[in-house]
Design an enzyme around this catalytic site. Structure first.
Site, PDB file in Angstrom:
ATOM      1  N   HIS A 260       0.858  -1.184   0.000  1.00  0.00           N
ATOM      2  CA  HIS A 260       0.000   0.000   0.000  1.00  0.00           C
ATOM      3  C   HIS A 260       0.894   1.234   0.000  1.00  0.00           C
ATOM      4  O   HIS A 260       1.953   1.220   0.627  1.00  0.00           O
ATOM      5  CB  HIS A 260      -0.900  -0.007   1.246  1.00  0.00           C
ATOM      6  CG  HIS A 260      -2.062   0.909   1.113  1.00  0.00           C
ATOM      7  ND1 HIS A 260      -1.970   2.257   1.352  1.00  0.00           N
ATOM      8  CD2 HIS A 260      -3.338   0.668   0.727  1.00  0.00           C
ATOM      9  CE1 HIS A 260      -3.151   2.805   1.127  1.00  0.00           C
ATOM     10  NE2 HIS A 260      -3.990   1.867   0.742  1.00  0.00           N
ATOM     11  N   ASP A 314      -7.749  -5.589   0.044  1.00  0.00           N
ATOM     12  CA  ASP A 314      -8.236  -6.486  -1.003  1.00  0.00           C
ATOM     13  C   ASP A 314      -7.867  -7.940  -0.766  1.00  0.00           C
ATOM     14  O   ASP A 314      -8.357  -8.822  -1.468  1.00  0.00           O
ATOM     15  CB  ASP A 314      -7.691  -6.033  -2.371  1.00  0.00           C
ATOM     16  CG  ASP A 314      -8.330  -4.729  -2.801  1.00  0.00           C
ATOM     17  OD1 ASP A 314      -9.544  -4.584  -2.590  1.00  0.00           O
ATOM     18  OD2 ASP A 314      -7.623  -3.860  -3.331  1.00  0.00           O
TER      19      ASP A 314
HETATM   20  N1  CMC Z   1       4.281  -7.409  -4.226  1.00  0.00           N
HETATM   21  C1  CMC Z   1       5.629  -7.444  -4.256  1.00  0.00           C
HETATM   22  N2  CMC Z   1       6.406  -6.385  -3.990  1.00  0.00           N
HETATM   23  C2  CMC Z   1       5.783  -5.256  -3.634  1.00  0.00           C
HETATM   24  C3  CMC Z   1       4.392  -5.159  -3.572  1.00  0.00           C
HETATM   25  C4  CMC Z   1       3.639  -6.298  -3.883  1.00  0.00           C
HETATM   26  N3  CMC Z   1       2.304  -6.277  -3.845  1.00  0.00           N
HETATM   27  N4  CMC Z   1       4.058  -3.914  -3.212  1.00  0.00           N
HETATM   28  C5  CMC Z   1       5.202  -3.235  -3.066  1.00  0.00           C
HETATM   29  N5  CMC Z   1       6.263  -4.043  -3.307  1.00  0.00           N
HETATM   30  C6  CMC Z   1       7.672  -3.700  -3.267  1.00  0.00           C
HETATM   31  C7  CMC Z   1       8.024  -2.852  -4.479  1.00  0.00           C
HETATM   32  O1  CMC Z   1       8.399  -3.647  -5.585  1.00  0.00           O
HETATM   33  C8  CMC Z   1       9.154  -2.025  -3.959  1.00  0.00           C
HETATM   34  O2  CMC Z   1      10.317  -2.819  -3.993  1.00  0.00           O
HETATM   35  P1  CMC Z   1      11.765  -2.179  -4.370  1.00  0.00           P
HETATM   36  O3  CMC Z   1      12.022  -1.172  -3.294  1.00  0.00           O
HETATM   37  O4  CMC Z   1      12.697  -3.330  -4.373  1.00  0.00           O
HETATM   38  O5  CMC Z   1      11.578  -1.540  -5.716  1.00  0.00           O
HETATM   39  C9  CMC Z   1       8.785  -1.805  -2.486  1.00  0.00           C
HETATM   40  O6  CMC Z   1       7.916  -2.891  -2.138  1.00  0.00           O
HETATM   41  C10 CMC Z   1       8.082  -0.493  -2.238  1.00  0.00           C
HETATM   42  O7  CMC Z   1       6.867  -0.487  -2.951  1.00  0.00           O
HETATM   43  P2  CMC Z   1       6.395   0.654  -3.918  1.00  0.00           P
HETATM   44  O8  CMC Z   1       6.192   0.099  -5.297  1.00  0.00           O
HETATM   45  O9  CMC Z   1       7.251   1.874  -3.767  1.00  0.00           O
HETATM   46  O10 CMC Z   1       4.985   0.984  -3.303  1.00  0.00           O
HETATM   47  P3  CMC Z   1       3.865   1.811  -4.026  1.00  0.00           P
HETATM   48  O11 CMC Z   1       3.323   2.707  -3.009  1.00  0.00           O
HETATM   49  O12 CMC Z   1       4.303   2.456  -5.253  1.00  0.00           O
HETATM   50  O13 CMC Z   1       2.834   0.660  -4.459  1.00  0.00           O
HETATM   51  C11 CMC Z   1       0.869  -0.550  -4.710  1.00  0.00           C
HETATM   52  C12 CMC Z   1       1.599   0.478  -3.866  1.00  0.00           C
HETATM   53  C13 CMC Z   1      -0.518  -0.742  -4.101  1.00  0.00           C
HETATM   54  C14 CMC Z   1       0.726  -0.041  -6.152  1.00  0.00           C
HETATM   55  C15 CMC Z   1       1.664  -1.880  -4.698  1.00  0.00           C
HETATM   56  O14 CMC Z   1       1.849  -2.300  -3.377  1.00  0.00           O
HETATM   57  C16 CMC Z   1       0.995  -2.985  -5.526  1.00  0.00           C
HETATM   58  O15 CMC Z   1       1.147  -3.005  -6.728  1.00  0.00           O
HETATM   59  N6  CMC Z   1       0.230  -3.889  -4.840  1.00  0.00           N
HETATM   60  C17 CMC Z   1      -0.495  -4.943  -5.550  1.00  0.00           C
HETATM   61  C18 CMC Z   1      -1.844  -4.441  -6.024  1.00  0.00           C
HETATM   62  C19 CMC Z   1      -2.815  -4.260  -4.879  1.00  0.00           C
HETATM   63  O16 CMC Z   1      -2.975  -5.100  -4.031  1.00  0.00           O
HETATM   64  N7  CMC Z   1      -3.518  -3.100  -4.897  1.00  0.00           N
HETATM   65  C20 CMC Z   1      -4.529  -2.750  -3.881  1.00  0.00           C
HETATM   66  C21 CMC Z   1      -4.075  -1.578  -3.070  1.00  0.00           C
HETATM   67  S1  CMC Z   1      -5.034  -1.292  -1.585  1.00  0.00           S
HETATM   68  C22 CMC Z   1      -6.678  -1.089  -2.072  1.00  0.00           C
HETATM   69  C23 CMC Z   1      -6.948  -0.078  -3.101  1.00  0.00           C
HETATM   70  O17 CMC Z   1      -6.276   0.938  -3.245  1.00  0.00           O
HETATM   71  O18 CMC Z   1      -7.913  -0.283  -3.835  1.00  0.00           O
END
Ligand code: CMC
Length: 378
Positions: A260, A314
């Site tokens: 998140h 989710d």
């Molecule tokens: N699986 C694997 N690695 C992850 C995930 C994940 N779901 N989420 C974050 N990371 C890793 C990411 O790759 C990064 O690693 P590194 O530092 O090595 O590059 C690190 O954790 C930091 O994450 P980030 O990408 O900077 O975090 P973000 O704020 O940009 O991403 C997110 C948030 C929701 C887009 C992401 O966590 C994601 O894609 N999750 C899967 C989709 C999901 O479940 N979405 C629902 C979100 S909550 C409900 C809603 O909003 O509707």
């Protein structure tokens, strides 16, 4: 004034708001100052929607009036039902919902967004009619007749009834209602922001909600709940969890239902949803998917907790809806039905002090290029 570019606008405030607050370090989410743990234990979805919209808990009389107003506006025009009938059965329910909500606005003229009375009725209509549209598409696409809403049923009871044409179990209704509370609002997120951008042009609230539905659909936002079920089904067995997750992470693919932008601990909504799932399974028998989800969470935490990636809202919601017999591709529409309360609360708040969104960009292209005639281009 020059600003730093923040990809995804991470950490950039887009509004002042008193609607909800999240502390991502401690895992606390409050609606109008009340914690979600208390609301899910003591309130109902409609009472919480009132709280979000009008910034106070309703008196008994106010709640009766609001509940009655919503019950009276559940019906949808036969032309909306006909429109839903004309959509492809294999189309995504969120597309059907977005189209029907946009079309709803065509039936309600006098849509001045500066009139509080008119805005109240728009909010009531949208909260009342979204479940009817969701249930209508779910039935019509599988060849069943649309089931009209029942004015004498509670909000969640009525929705589950419209899906199945059977009066649902009261415990199932109570759990479903708590799920709606958990999905009703979540500060400034992609869909809320999208709705507010549309609202800032003084577009009508049907267009505002239709815009927000479009943004919610994507797998990085509300669409993740459907992807979680697909992931669990793909994993298939407890023994297969570790190798599946490791392969995903090696391929740099996100685990759906994890991570998140704000929470750096387990999402408090996931904590409550997990408890609701346990309550549901105690009541109506365990789902094999639940054991698989728990093992997935355990292994994922081992692999990802260093990055502070934990289950989000989710992760468990899909398992609850699946156990209720709801089709997987309808999960995000249920999220939308609930989130309409939050979107509309933000819309009402913004209408008090609206300013057209018009952000800036950092231009990185060329200047003064000459126009090359077609026959001279390579
Ligand atoms: N699986 C694997 N690695 C992850 C995930 C994940 N779901 N989420 C974050 N990371 C890793 C990411 O790759 C990064 O690693 P590194 O530092 O090595 O590059 C690190 O954790 C930091 O994450 P980030 O990408 O900077 O975090 P973000 O704020 O940009 O991403 C997110 C948030 C929701 C887009 C992401 O966590 C994601 O894609 N999750 C899967 C989709 C999901 O479940 N979405 C629902 C979100 S909550 C409900 C809603 O909003 O509707």
């Amino acid at each position: 004034m020059p600003h730093d570019f923040m990809p995804g606008l991470a950490g950039v405030p887009a509004a002042r708001s008193t609607i909800s607050d999240v502390n991502g370090e401690t895992g606390v989410l409050e609606y109008r100052g009340i914690r979600i743990e208390e609301l899910t234990a003591k309130s109902t979805f409609l009472e919480t929607a009132y709280l979000l919209l009008f910034n106070c808990l309703p008196t008994r009389l106010e709640l009766e009036k609001f509940t009655g107003d919503v019950a009276l506006h559940r019906r949808i025009k036969f032309k909306i039902v006909d429109m839903i009938k004309s959509l492809p059965e294999q189309g995504h329910p969120m597309d059907a919902l977005q189209a029907a909500v946009a079309a709803l606005g065509m039936f309600y003229p006098g849509r001045t967004v500066q009139d509080p009375e008119n805005n109240y009725w728009s909010a009531v209509r949208l909260i009342a009619k979204l479940p009817t549209i969701v249930a209508a598409f779910a039935r019509i696409r599988r060849g069943d007749e649309y089931v009209a809403p029942r004015d004498d049923f509670e909000f969640s009871e009525n929705f589950l009834y419209m899906l199945s044409e059977r009066r649902p179990d009261p415990i199932v209704c109570q759990i479903f209602d708590a799920c709606l509370i958990l999905h009703a609002e979540h500060t400034m997120n992609a869909s809320t922001f999208c709705g507010l951008i549309t609202a800032s042009t003084l577009a009508d609230p049907y267009t505002v909600v239709a815009s927000a539905i479009g943004a919610l659909k994507g797998p990085l936002h509300g669409g993740a709940n459907e992807e979680v079920l697909a992931m669990l089904r793909e994993i298939g067995t407890i023994q297969g969890v570790r190798s599946y997750l490791e392969a995903k992470l090696k391929a740099k693919q996100p685990l759906m239902g994890f991570g998140h932008r704000v929470y750096k601990v387990k999402d408090p909504r996931a904590v409550i949803l997990q408890q609701l799932a346990q309550k549901l399974f105690t009541h109506c028998g365990k789902s094999p998917l639940y054991a698989l989800a728990e093992e997935t969470e355990r292994v994922a935490l081992e692999l990802l907790s260093q990055k502070r990636v934990y289950p989000n809202v989710d992760f468990y919601s899909g398992i609850v809806y699946d156990a209720m017999g709801i089709p997987t591709d309808t999960f995000t529409s249920i999220f939308a039905m609930a989130r309409a309360a939050g979107w509309l609360a933000h819309w009402l708040e913004q209408m008090k002090e609206n300013k057209l969104y018009r952000p800036d960009q950092i231009y990185e292209g060329e200047h003064n290029r000459s126009y090359l005639p077609l026959d001279q281009r390579q």
